[in-house]
Design an enzyme around this catalytic site. Structure first.
Site, mmCIF file in Angstrom:
data_model
loop_
_atom_site.group_PDB
_atom_site.id
_atom_site.type_symbol
_atom_site.label_atom_id
_atom_site.label_comp_id
_atom_site.label_asym_id
_atom_site.label_seq_id
_atom_site.Cartn_x
_atom_site.Cartn_y
_atom_site.Cartn_z
ATOM 1 N N LYS A 207 0.843 -1.198 0.000
ATOM 2 C CA LYS A 207 0.000 0.000 0.000
ATOM 3 C C LYS A 207 0.883 1.254 0.000
ATOM 4 C CE LYS A 207 -3.445 2.343 2.801
ATOM 5 N NZ LYS A 207 -4.279 2.311 3.999
ATOM 6 N N GLU A 213 10.548 -4.835 4.206
ATOM 7 C CA GLU A 213 10.543 -6.237 3.790
ATOM 8 C C GLU A 213 10.227 -6.371 2.302
ATOM 9 O OE1 GLU A 213 9.064 -4.987 6.445
ATOM 10 O OE2 GLU A 213 9.129 -6.368 8.154
ATOM 11 N N GLY A 267 -4.761 -1.841 5.047
ATOM 12 C CA GLY A 267 -3.989 -2.994 4.566
ATOM 13 C C GLY A 267 -4.620 -4.324 4.933
ATOM 14 N N ARG A 268 -5.062 -4.463 6.187
ATOM 15 C CA ARG A 268 -5.580 -5.767 6.632
ATOM 16 C C ARG A 268 -7.003 -6.040 6.154
ATOM 17 N NH1 ARG A 268 -4.267 -2.308 10.578
ATOM 18 N NH2 ARG A 268 -5.840 -1.482 11.975
ATOM 19 N N GLU A 353 -4.332 -6.383 15.131
ATOM 20 C CA GLU A 353 -3.788 -5.086 14.698
ATOM 21 C C GLU A 353 -4.887 -4.018 14.775
ATOM 22 O OE1 GLU A 353 -0.300 -4.672 11.699
ATOM 23 O OE2 GLU A 353 -2.042 -4.030 10.561
ATOM 24 N N HIS A 384 -5.311 -32.968 18.164
ATOM 25 C CA HIS A 384 -4.151 -33.775 18.553
ATOM 26 C C HIS A 384 -2.983 -32.902 18.982
ATOM 27 C CE1 HIS A 384 -5.984 -37.507 17.066
ATOM 28 N NE2 HIS A 384 -6.574 -36.686 16.215
ATOM 29 N N LYS A 504 9.853 -0.752 13.981
ATOM 30 C CA LYS A 504 10.406 -0.433 12.652
ATOM 31 C C LYS A 504 11.503 0.615 12.793
ATOM 32 C CE LYS A 504 6.085 -0.984 10.005
ATOM 33 N NZ LYS A 504 5.082 -0.287 9.224
HETATM 34 O O1 F6P Z 1 3.478 -2.921 9.760
HETATM 35 C C1 F6P Z 1 2.112 -3.119 9.673
HETATM 36 C C2 F6P Z 1 1.588 -2.782 8.300
HETATM 37 O O2 F6P Z 1 1.504 -1.415 8.142
HETATM 38 C C3 F6P Z 1 0.246 -3.446 8.082
HETATM 39 O O3 F6P Z 1 -0.804 -2.738 8.587
HETATM 40 C C4 F6P Z 1 0.232 -3.608 6.605
HETATM 41 O O4 F6P Z 1 -0.735 -4.536 6.211
HETATM 42 C C5 F6P Z 1 1.647 -4.045 6.357
HETATM 43 O O5 F6P Z 1 2.409 -3.297 7.274
HETATM 44 C C6 F6P Z 1 2.166 -3.868 4.957
HETATM 45 O O6 F6P Z 1 2.124 -2.543 4.530
HETATM 46 P P1 F6P Z 1 2.272 -2.149 3.031
HETATM 47 O O7 F6P Z 1 1.145 -2.756 2.266
HETATM 48 O O8 F6P Z 1 2.232 -0.650 2.991
HETATM 49 O O9 F6P Z 1 3.592 -2.675 2.529
#
Ligand code: F6P
Length: 536
Positions: A207, A213, A267-268, A353, A384, A504
């Protein structure tokens, strides 16, 4: 903006406390013994969902008082604000409109602008693009059709697509779908080692397009790709989903390969947007559209059904009852289908979150509990693994059992065994086994205490006809709205996530420390660990 109301200062809360003092020792076994018709009174049939919430520690008075709490916390007006683009995500100054992505309405305004035409435009682009990739019309840089798709994203840009792609595996086409999320380089290298750059499509989903990452993984993959192909070939193999067009451009992705999203999609909650591109690629656009339709039906139910017949409202109220009155710390999600094996992980982000907050909408620290810890695994495997603790542990763990009446491959022998377990567990959790029953089985006296089950363990059963794209859409939206209701009642902002920022920031500092002559100042534990990581 949502109203601010400390729930503990409502009349309903005081009445609930008084009521709880009276009923807290009443067991499920007693509730069922007192009322032969209890089950139908606490069961809702909606479309292809049967939700039996009778095996929960509540009665008519509890339910009515919780419904009164919802009224006092302005839930009705809040739902309208949610659906109509009010900036209910006030700390980020944003509307929360994932529901618009699946809406049948012609107009939904954000800042006076109708967002529906842009949504439709992006959907048309997803449809055309996914059809071209699936059919083989669109080809890679050496003229071969695509065989593999790699989704690069994390959090909401990974969990939704991965959960749905896994859930709908039965409906998928020939494309091999992969996910790279972790900044752990072993993850990306493990995935790309088997890929052919000539036939692999990379979907970079972020987003913000600033997430460490995702950018690191995307750069690593691009470097690998360029060992085989030329810069001009990137346009054929890399597409991006984001709101940040500038950053995408800097990364070198052509504007025609960008699938836009909007800041009013969290995002979620974004799998319904172009973040779901990998889903459309995996199962085809028609199934993606059916997923959206299912969610739209649940939206309609949530927005219009009276609260006492409203599934997301009832599930949210139950959860508040356990969290705030019984002091339950966790909730388990147990899907009885292997296809939903990532559903608990998906819900962990969606729920925790969103509602893992200790500051209320008035900026004050809350004086009550908010989100439960959510966890789970598919049954029967879970039986189990950790069911021992649910049956005989010391904690109260309300659990949602999600099952499907029909299997997808139609192996009735397996399905009967699966469903027998599904039903037996909720019965066992509720009924337990008395010392008399244990003795009647001829168990030696010294072993009797170990073999007794107290029972009285609450569960809610969601029995759905069949796992289809549409029913999955309904199920996901059900939990999305449960989250919303709980956030309203707990007087917190469910749609920001400031709590992820500090880690972060500090990771940025420590990363610099790895190569700095003069590292930043840390506590002695962190300093010692940095030294150890840096050492040969
Ligand atoms: O670190 C949490 C977060 O901001 C989430 O809310 C989001 O889904 C994820 O990181 C990834 O963010 P982006 O889509 O901006 O890479």
């Amino acid at each position: 903006m949502l109203a601010t109301q400390n729930p503990t200062q409502t009349k309903a809360w005081a009445a609930l406390e008084a009521h709880f003092a009276k009923v807290k020792e009443v067991t499920l076994q007693q509730l069922f013994a007192q009322d032969a018709a209890r089950a139908p009174k606490y069961t809702l049939q909606w479309e292809d969902f049967l939700v039996d919430y009778s095996k929960n520690n509540w009665d008519e008075t509890t339910r009515n008082l919780l419904l009164q709490l919802a009224e006092e916390c302005d839930l009705k007006a809040s739902i309208e604000k949610y659906f109509t683009g009010d900036k209910i995500n006030a700390t980020e100054g944003r509307a929360v409109l994932h529901t618009a992505l699946r809406s049948a309405e012609k107009e939904i305004l954000v800042d006076g602008q109708n967002v529906i035409p842009e949504i439709e435009e992006v959907k048309a682009k997803i449809k055309a693009f996914s059809q071209e990739i699936i059919s083989g019309k669109r080809k890679g840089y050496t003229g071969k059709p695509f065989t593999d798709v790699v989704n690069i994203g994390i959090g909401g840009s990974d969990l939704g697509p991965v959960m749905v792609s896994e859930a709908l595996k039965f409906y998928k086409n020939h494309l091999n779908i992969h996910f790279i999320s972790n900044v752990d380089g072993d993850h990306v290298h493990e995935v790309i080692k088997h890929l052919n750059p000539e036939t692999t499509l990379f979907v970079i989903v972020s987003k913000t397009f600033t997430t460490q990452e995702t950018l690191s993984n995307a750069l690593t993959v691009k470097k690998w790709f360029l060992k085989h192909a030329k810069e001009a070939d990137v346009a054929k193999h890399f597409v991006a989903v984001s709101t940040n067009l500038k950053k995408i451009d800097e990364f070198g992705i052509a504007p025609e390969n960008v699938f836009p999203m909007w800041d009013w999609v969290g995002g979620r909650f974004s799998l319904w947007s172009a973040v779901g591109l990998t889903i459309a690629l995996s199962v085809g656009y028609e199934h993606f559209a059916a997923l959206l339709l299912g969610a739209q039906k649940m939206d309609e139910h949530f927005r219009t059904a009276p609260f006492k017949e409203n599934l997301p409202v009832l599930l949210a109220l139950l959860s508040v009852w356990y969290t705030n009155f019984y002091g339950a710390e966790t909730e388990a999600i147990i899907p009885y289908t292997q296809y939903l094996h990532r559903f608990p992980a998906y819900l962990q982000q969606a729920i925790m979150e969103s509602n893992g907050k200790y500051i209320d909408r008035g900026g004050q620290r809350v004086n009550y509990q908010t989100s439960a810890i959510v966890w789970g695994e598919p049954g029967t495997n879970a039986q189990h693994a950790f069911f021992q603790l649910i049956h005989q542990g010391t904690k109260r763990i309300p659990a949602d059992f999600i099952g499907f009446k029909h299997s997808l491959y139609g192996d009735q022998d397996h399905q009967d065994k699966l469903m027998a377990n599904f039903l037996a567990q909720t019965e066992a959790l509720m009924e337990g086994k008395t010392p008399e029953q244990v003795r009647a089985e001829g168990v030696a006296e010294h072993l009797v205490p170990f073999k007794v089950f107290e029972g009285n363990k609450p569960t809610t059963t969601l029995l759905i006809d069949k796992l289809t794209p549409e029913s999955l859409g309904k199920l996901i939206a059900l939990y999305e709205h449960k989250i919303f209701v709980q956030g309203v009642l707990w007087n917190i902002y469910s749609y920001d996530q400031w709590g992820v920022e500090l880690g972060k920031q500090l990771a940025g500092t420590i990363l610099k420390d790895f190569s700095a002559a003069q590292p930043a100042k840390h506590d002695s534990s962190t300093s010692q660990l940095i030294e150890r990581v840096k050492s040969e």
